[in-house]
Design a protein around this motif. Structure first.
Motif, PDB file in Angstrom:
ATOM      1  N   ILE A  66       0.902  -1.153   0.000  1.00  0.00           N
ATOM      2  CA  ILE A  66       0.000   0.000   0.000  1.00  0.00           C
ATOM      3  C   ILE A  66       0.934   1.194   0.000  1.00  0.00           C
ATOM      4  O   ILE A  66       1.683   1.403   0.951  1.00  0.00           O
ATOM      5  N   PHE A  67       0.943   1.914  -1.096  1.00  0.00           N
ATOM      6  CA  PHE A  67       1.914   2.975  -1.279  1.00  0.00           C
ATOM      7  C   PHE A  67       1.731   4.096  -0.260  1.00  0.00           C
ATOM      8  O   PHE A  67       0.613   4.398   0.152  1.00  0.00           O
ATOM      9  N   HIS A  68       2.861   4.690   0.141  1.00  0.00           N
ATOM     10  CA  HIS A  68       2.845   5.817   1.053  1.00  0.00           C
ATOM     11  C   HIS A  68       1.907   6.876   0.466  1.00  0.00           C
ATOM     12  O   HIS A  68       2.031   7.249  -0.685  1.00  0.00           O
ATOM     13  N   GLY A  69       0.981   7.314   1.219  1.00  0.00           N
ATOM     14  CA  GLY A  69      -0.008   8.265   0.721  1.00  0.00           C
ATOM     15  C   GLY A  69      -1.312   7.591   0.355  1.00  0.00           C
ATOM     16  O   GLY A  69      -2.310   8.255   0.129  1.00  0.00           O
ATOM     17  N   GLY A  70      -1.307   6.260   0.246  1.00  0.00           N
ATOM     18  CA  GLY A  70      -2.533   5.511   0.029  1.00  0.00           C
ATOM     19  C   GLY A  70      -3.159   5.601  -1.338  1.00  0.00           C
ATOM     20  O   GLY A  70      -4.230   5.067  -1.570  1.00  0.00           O
TER      21      GLY A  70
END
Length: 164
Positions: A66-70
């Protein structure tokens, strides 16, 4: 095929993560996605004008990132194929505003399971496009995508990734 031979899966069906209009990757208004730099794929533009909507898993697998920043997440299928779902264009610039993860990294999910809530009003007010690319990121595994363009309901088959 011999008695003990296993057939190789050569296709991966991609399901619509939400209701919308499916477009070929070449029509995404971003040169990185449109040019296939991240891999073969498909994109979908949400059809709802609602203030928020849910993004569902387009394939069965494990949430690998889940990428940083969502704004994006990746799933890995049982065959090891990584599928990236990138909600909107340039949404990384929002630094997490507009996205709520509903699962954690490592979670096992089935196609259609809810993955995140998108607070679309926040994203639209920031001037970001909500078109969502879905990409097979490993070019040594995904050789192309056959896309079914047009309207799609959540969960409908929208593309087939050809696996190497």
């Amino acid at each position: 095929m011999g008695f003990f031979a296993k057939s190789k899966d050569t296709d991966l069906t991609i399901h619509a993560p939400f209701e919308g209009t499916v477009i070929p990757m070449s029509e995404v208004p971003d040169p990185v996605f449109a040019g296939g730099m991240l891999g073969a794929g498909v994109a979908i533009r949400p059809s709802t004008d609602a203030d928020e909507f849910t993004v569902h898993a387009p394939v069965t697998g494990r949430v690998s990132n889940i990428f940083h920043g969502g704004h994006a997440f990746a799933l890995v299928t049982k065959l090891g194929t990584q599928v990236l779902v990138h909600v909107g264009l340039d949404t990384v610039e929002l630094k997490g505003a507009g996205f709520t993860a509903l699962v954690e990294e490592g979670a096992k999910v089935k196609a259609g399971d809810p993955i995140m809530t998108v607070h679309a009003k926040v994203i639209r007010e920031a001037g970001k496009d909500l078109v969502t690319p879905i990409v097979g990121t490993d070019k040594s595994q995904v050789s192309g995508a056959e896309v079914t363009a047009g309207p799609a309901t959540q969960g409908a088959a929208i593309a087939t990734f050809s696996l190497v």
